[in-house]
Design a protein around this motif. Structure first.
Motif, PDB file in Angstrom:
ATOM      1  N   UNK A  39       0.813  -1.218   0.000  1.00  5.76           N
ATOM      2  CA  UNK A  39       0.000   0.000   0.000  1.00  5.76           C
ATOM      3  C   UNK A  39       0.849   1.271   0.000  1.00  5.76           C
ATOM      4  N   UNK A  40       2.193   1.124   0.131  1.00  5.80           N
ATOM      5  CA  UNK A  40       3.050   2.301   0.273  1.00  5.80           C
ATOM      6  C   UNK A  40       4.263   2.254  -0.675  1.00  5.80           C
ATOM      7  N   UNK A  41       4.192   1.473  -1.707  1.00  7.64           N
ATOM      8  CA  UNK A  41       5.310   1.346  -2.648  1.00  7.64           C
ATOM      9  C   UNK A  41       5.732   2.707  -3.194  1.00  7.64           C
ATOM     10  N   UNK A  42       7.027   2.987  -3.097  1.00 12.36           N
ATOM     11  CA  UNK A  42       7.567   4.236  -3.614  1.00 12.36           C
ATOM     12  C   UNK A  42       7.301   5.450  -2.751  1.00 12.36           C
ATOM     13  N   UNK A  43       6.755   5.255  -1.556  1.00 10.26           N
ATOM     14  CA  UNK A  43       6.406   6.383  -0.702  1.00 10.26           C
ATOM     15  C   UNK A  43       7.382   6.547   0.456  1.00 10.26           C
ATOM     16  N   UNK A  44       7.340   7.748   1.041  1.00 13.22           N
ATOM     17  CA  UNK A  44       8.094   8.047   2.260  1.00 13.22           C
ATOM     18  C   UNK A  44       7.134   7.929   3.433  1.00 13.22           C
ATOM     19  N   UNK A  45       7.428   7.011   4.347  1.00 16.40           N
ATOM     20  CA  UNK A  45       6.511   6.707   5.437  1.00 16.40           C
ATOM     21  C   UNK A  45       7.211   6.905   6.770  1.00 16.40           C
ATOM     22  N   UNK A  46       6.553   7.596   7.681  1.00 17.54           N
ATOM     23  CA  UNK A  46       7.048   7.747   9.044  1.00 17.54           C
ATOM     24  C   UNK A  46       6.183   6.899   9.957  1.00 17.54           C
ATOM     25  N   UNK A  47       6.826   5.975  10.674  1.00 14.99           N
ATOM     26  CA  UNK A  47       6.142   5.096  11.626  1.00 14.99           C
ATOM     27  C   UNK A  47       6.426   5.614  13.030  1.00 14.99           C
ATOM     28  N   UNK A  90       7.290  16.262   8.738  1.00 15.49           N
ATOM     29  CA  UNK A  90       7.405  16.500  10.178  1.00 15.49           C
ATOM     30  C   UNK A  90       8.634  17.359  10.446  1.00 15.49           C
ATOM     31  N   UNK A  91       8.597  18.080  11.584  1.00 13.31           N
ATOM     32  CA  UNK A  91       9.723  18.925  11.978  1.00 13.31           C
ATOM     33  C   UNK A  91      10.119  18.592  13.402  1.00 13.31           C
ATOM     34  N   UNK A  92      11.446  18.492  13.630  1.00  8.86           N
ATOM     35  CA  UNK A  92      11.964  18.224  14.960  1.00  8.86           C
ATOM     36  C   UNK A  92      12.263  19.527  15.706  1.00  8.86           C
ATOM     37  N   UNK A  93      12.562  19.382  16.989  1.00  8.31           N
ATOM     38  CA  UNK A  93      12.809  20.555  17.824  1.00  8.31           C
ATOM     39  C   UNK A  93      14.009  21.370  17.348  1.00  8.31           C
ATOM     40  N   UNK A  94      14.968  20.726  16.667  1.00  9.81           N
ATOM     41  CA  UNK A  94      16.142  21.460  16.170  1.00  9.81           C
ATOM     42  C   UNK A  94      15.892  22.105  14.808  1.00  9.81           C
ATOM     43  N   UNK A  95      14.637  22.127  14.381  1.00  7.43           N
ATOM     44  CA  UNK A  95      14.187  22.746  13.123  1.00  7.43           C
ATOM     45  C   UNK A  95      14.466  21.894  11.889  1.00  7.43           C
ATOM     46  N   UNK A  96      15.084  20.717  12.041  1.00 10.71           N
ATOM     47  CA  UNK A  96      15.265  19.830  10.887  1.00 10.71           C
ATOM     48  C   UNK A  96      13.910  19.275  10.450  1.00 10.71           C
ATOM     49  N   UNK A  97      13.811  18.907   9.164  1.00 10.19           N
ATOM     50  CA  UNK A  97      12.522  18.559   8.581  1.00 10.19           C
ATOM     51  C   UNK A  97      12.658  17.302   7.723  1.00 10.19           C
ATOM     52  N   UNK A  98      11.626  16.492   7.705  1.00 14.40           N
ATOM     53  CA  UNK A  98      11.599  15.316   6.831  1.00 14.40           C
ATOM     54  C   UNK A  98      10.265  15.285   6.106  1.00 14.40           C
ATOM     55  N   UNK A  99      10.321  15.080   4.804  1.00 17.41           N
ATOM     56  CA  UNK A  99       9.094  14.973   4.023  1.00 17.41           C
ATOM     57  C   UNK A  99       8.491  13.576   4.200  1.00 17.41           C
ATOM     58  N   UNK A 100       7.194  13.515   4.064  1.00 16.12           N
ATOM     59  CA  UNK A 100       6.510  12.228   4.221  1.00 16.12           C
ATOM     60  C   UNK A 100       5.239  12.212   3.388  1.00 16.12           C
ATOM     61  N   UNK A 124      11.036   5.978   7.991  1.00 14.72           N
ATOM     62  CA  UNK A 124      11.636   6.626   9.157  1.00 14.72           C
ATOM     63  C   UNK A 124      10.867   6.159  10.381  1.00 14.72           C
ATOM     64  N   UNK A 125      11.584   5.613  11.344  1.00 18.24           N
ATOM     65  CA  UNK A 125      10.949   5.122  12.577  1.00 18.24           C
ATOM     66  C   UNK A 125      11.195   6.132  13.687  1.00 18.24           C
TER      67      UNK A 125
END
Length: 353
Positions: A162-170, A268-278, A193-194
């Motif tokens: 159901x998520x082929x080729x996608x960026x998934x955060x668990x 999503x964005x972390x407290x240090x301002x880094x970001x990950x697309x999902x 990304x876990x």
């Protein structure tokens, strides 16, 4: 139409079936009301790759050993569904499918009033075994409403296809989070990304459900005898290293990141301002007990649970709660652990009646 029985069991999953087995042995007149249209409880809704932590013979309800599954040391969820369906049929348990209980009320005289969408029952006692699967919990994270991708809970996950080729955060540091993250990572066609609230705690590789049940039993005995709390399973870790989890971990595919501080429109964005697309977030963030049908009895504490002595509700001796987790008895949410508690509840009800 109003039906009259000695006992109504709410929920026809593993806890409800174990209750039915022991109520039958006590000679009580009972019925089991289950919202699902088919047998199997929550197991029929699990993800495709899920397997038990324990071999079949250590995953059985009272009276009937689970048969081994060909080619599998640890049976899959489908095998458990087949076992539960066979168990129900073997003991001719009176389960009414597609019947959702909406309310349990104090009633009149010595009977509780059970209101369901298919009728009304008057019973001298109730065992609530509705579990938690129907109440997935989603944490209040800033920006959750802004995220434009797909958000789902453990209950909605089925397979990596159901998520082929996608960026998934668990999200989640328990067994479900680790297993689903491993399932996706090992597929090789999903960028995973876990994320966990705290560093993940894996149990030793040689520990499975057999050892966990022994640990839970030792804790129960210690508490019953007035000795110090051993901490039980929680003292060992949070994640059972089942083969797929072990494989993903050893391959370096199961490295957790700390919890992010907020969701954005595209990630999503972390407290240090880094970001990950999902493209998708899978929330493996647990469940809450399904207790809404008991609300008219006004028994819940400030913590949201109903205080119990064993399985018996302190504020209503005609009500027992079974299979919700350790607060209704150690290992009560497991196949092998619920049997003893179901026996105790059935005996207590027989004595009460």
């Amino acid at each position: 139409m109003t039906h009259r029985v000695d006992v109504v069991v709410v929920g026809g999953g593993q806890a409800g079936l174990a209750a039915g087995y022991h109520l039958r042995r006590q000679g009580l007149d009972f019925t089991v009301l289950d919202a699902d249209p088919a047998p199997g409880g929550a197991w029929q809704h699990m993800w495709d790759s899920l397997h038990l932590f324990s071999p079949a013979e250590h995953s059985s309800l009272p009276g009937r050993l689970m048969p081994a599954q060909a080619g599998e040391l640890y049976p899959d969820a489908g095998h458990v569904v087949d076992y539960l369906a066979d168990y129900e049929k073997r003991y001719d348990l009176p389960v009414q499918r597609g019947t959702r209980v909406n309310a349990v009320r104090g009633g009149v005289g010595d009977r509780l009033l059970i209101e369901a969408d298919t009728g009304t029952w008057r019973a001298r006692a109730v065992i609530s075994a509705a579990g938690t699967w129907s109440r997935p919990f989603l944490p209040a994270i800033p920006g959750r409403g802004l995220f434009a991708g797909r958000q789902l809970h453990t209950v909605n996950y089925r397979s990596p296809a159901d998520f082929t080729g996608q960026r998934v955060i668990v999200v989640g540091g328990g067994n479900s989070g680790a297993q689903i993250a491993a399932d996706l990572a090992l597929d090789g066609h999903v960028e995973v990304t876990w994320v966990t609230q705290r560093p993940p705690r894996f149990l030793a590789d040689d520990i499975d459900g057999r050892a966990l049940f022994d640990v839970a039993t030792a804790r129960r005995r210690a508490l019953e005898e007035g000795r110090s709390d051993t901490g039980g399973v929680a003292s060992l870790g949070d994640i059972v290293a089942v083969p797929p989890v072990r494989a993903a971990r050893d391959a370096g595919l199961l490295v957790a990141k700390p919890m992010f501080s907020q969701l954005t429109a595209d990630g999503v964005r972390w407290a240090d301002a880094s970001h990950a697309r999902a493209d998708a977030i899978i929330w493996c963030t647990g469940f809450r007990p399904a207790l809404a049908h008991l609300a008219p009895l006004n028994l819940r504490s400030a913590r949201g649970h109903i205080p119990t002595d064993g399985t018996r509700a302190l504020g209503e001796p005609r009500l027992h709660l079974l299979g919700y987790g350790d607060w209704t008895g150690p290992a009560s949410a497991t196949l092998i652990g619920v049997g003893r508690l179901a026996r105790d509840a059935a005996r207590a009800i027989a004595q009460l009646l």
